[in-house]
Design a protein around this motif. Structure first.
Motif, short mmCIF file in Angstrom:
data_model
loop_
_atom_site.label_atom_id
_atom_site.label_comp_id
_atom_site.label_asym_id
_atom_site.label_seq_id
_atom_site.Cartn_x
_atom_site.Cartn_y
_atom_site.Cartn_z
N LYS A 111 75.31 -18.01 -87.16
CA LYS A 111 74.43 -17.08 -87.89
C LYS A 111 73.55 -16.33 -86.91
O LYS A 111 73.32 -15.13 -87.03
N VAL A 112 73.03 -17.09 -85.92
CA VAL A 112 72.11 -16.49 -84.94
C VAL A 112 72.84 -15.36 -84.19
O VAL A 112 72.27 -14.29 -83.96
N LEU A 113 74.13 -15.60 -83.89
CA LEU A 113 74.89 -14.58 -83.16
C LEU A 113 75.13 -13.33 -84.00
O LEU A 113 75.45 -12.27 -83.50
N GLN A 114 75.00 -13.51 -85.36
CA GLN A 114 75.13 -12.33 -86.22
C GLN A 114 73.76 -11.71 -86.52
O GLN A 114 73.59 -11.00 -87.51
N ASN A 115 72.78 -12.07 -85.70
CA ASN A 115 71.43 -11.55 -85.81
C ASN A 115 70.66 -12.04 -87.03
O ASN A 115 69.71 -11.42 -87.48
N GLU A 116 71.11 -13.22 -87.60
CA GLU A 116 70.33 -13.82 -88.70
C GLU A 116 69.52 -14.95 -88.10
O GLU A 116 69.83 -15.43 -87.01
N GLU A 117 68.52 -15.43 -88.84
CA GLU A 117 67.71 -16.52 -88.31
C GLU A 117 68.12 -17.84 -88.95
O GLU A 117 68.67 -17.86 -90.04
N ALA A 118 67.89 -18.95 -88.26
CA ALA A 118 68.24 -20.26 -88.81
C ALA A 118 67.17 -21.27 -88.40
O ALA A 118 66.71 -21.26 -87.26
N GLY A 119 66.77 -22.14 -89.36
CA GLY A 119 65.78 -23.18 -89.06
C GLY A 119 64.36 -22.62 -89.13
O GLY A 119 64.16 -21.41 -89.15
#
Ligand code: HEM
Length: 218
Positions: free
Chosen positions: A96-104
């Protein structure tokens, strides 16, 4: 676009920013002259500090300046770089992070940034210790030839580790819009803080609330 005053949050103080960019400048001088010593095809990099002779003379001093200036950064940022359970959520959702979304629920730094911090710290410790051992004419004479050979290997490997880490760090900094500005002008928007570092943003809100309460009691 001009931001409203209340929209800005301070992320890096002026002294932190100056410390960071001076480290970047000395890093560039040390890395470029070092690459010039190491790779015959890059020998012309040795002119970065004036002449090849001057580069050879100054490289260890400029490297020492980088190590000393980094000590301030190390202690400034140490408290933000301990790994916690939210970092594991970030790691599990790296796609997700690599798709520019945030996680955690990310605090001041995410796991990627913490990893960079530790890689920079480890490679700089290795570079400094091995650099002192191989530093002619001041210290090398106190060490045996086998020790100097090992130190040379450690110095080269840790230099490559540092250079790769700085590349990844700089790439990430350009990738996350608003990051570079935080290290140049010092501030980020509330939207940026909420999106990339929600737990840190809540801490800021708490501090602002306490400040406001203190003011109203006066
Ligand atoms: C051109 C190269 C570089 C760029 C564009 C850059 C950019 C940045 C930016 C934008 C931040 C703030 C990140 C944030 O607050 O979220 C940052 C933080 C930081 N930078 Fe750099 N930087 C560069 C080179 C370096 C070098 C050479 C070092 C040290 C050897 C370094 C060490 C750090 C450290 C320790 C932090 C604090 C982040 C943490 O603790 O994880 N940077 N940098």
């Amino acid at each position: 676009m001009m931001k409203k005053k209340g929209d800005k949050i301070l992320r890096h103080t002026a002294s932190e920013r100056i410390n960071h960019w001076v480290v970047v400048i000395v890093f560039l001088f040390t890395a470029i002259s070092g690459l010039g010593f190491f790779f015959p095809s890059l020998n012309w990099f040795m002119n970065i500090l004036g002449t090849p002779e001057l580069s050879r003379l100054l490289h260890p001093f400029v490297g020492s300046a980088m190590a000393i200036l980094f000590i301030f950064m190390f202690f400034r940022y140490l408290k933000y770089n301990f790994i916690d359970k939210d970092d594991l959520v970030w790691a599990k959702n790296i796609h997700k992070v690599l798709q520019n979304e945030e996680a955690g629920d990310i605090g001041h730094y995410n796991l990627g940034q913490k990893g960079i911090y530790w890689m920079l710290s480890i490679s700089l410790i290795l570079l400094t210790v091995s650099g002192i051992i191989i530093w002619r004419p001041y210290f090398a004479e106190y060490f045996s030839i086998p020790v100097i050979r090992i130190a040379l290997l450690v110095h080269s490997l840790s230099a490559i580790l540092l250079i790769i880490t700085v590349f990844v760090h700089a790439y990430a900094a350009f990738w996350v819009k608003g990051s570079i500005r935080s290290m140049i002008e010092g501030w980020v928007t509330r939207g940026w803080a909420k999106k990339h570092h929600p737990r840190w943003y809540r801490e800021i809100l708490e501090e602002e609330k306490k400040e406001a309460e203190k003011k109203s009691q006066k």
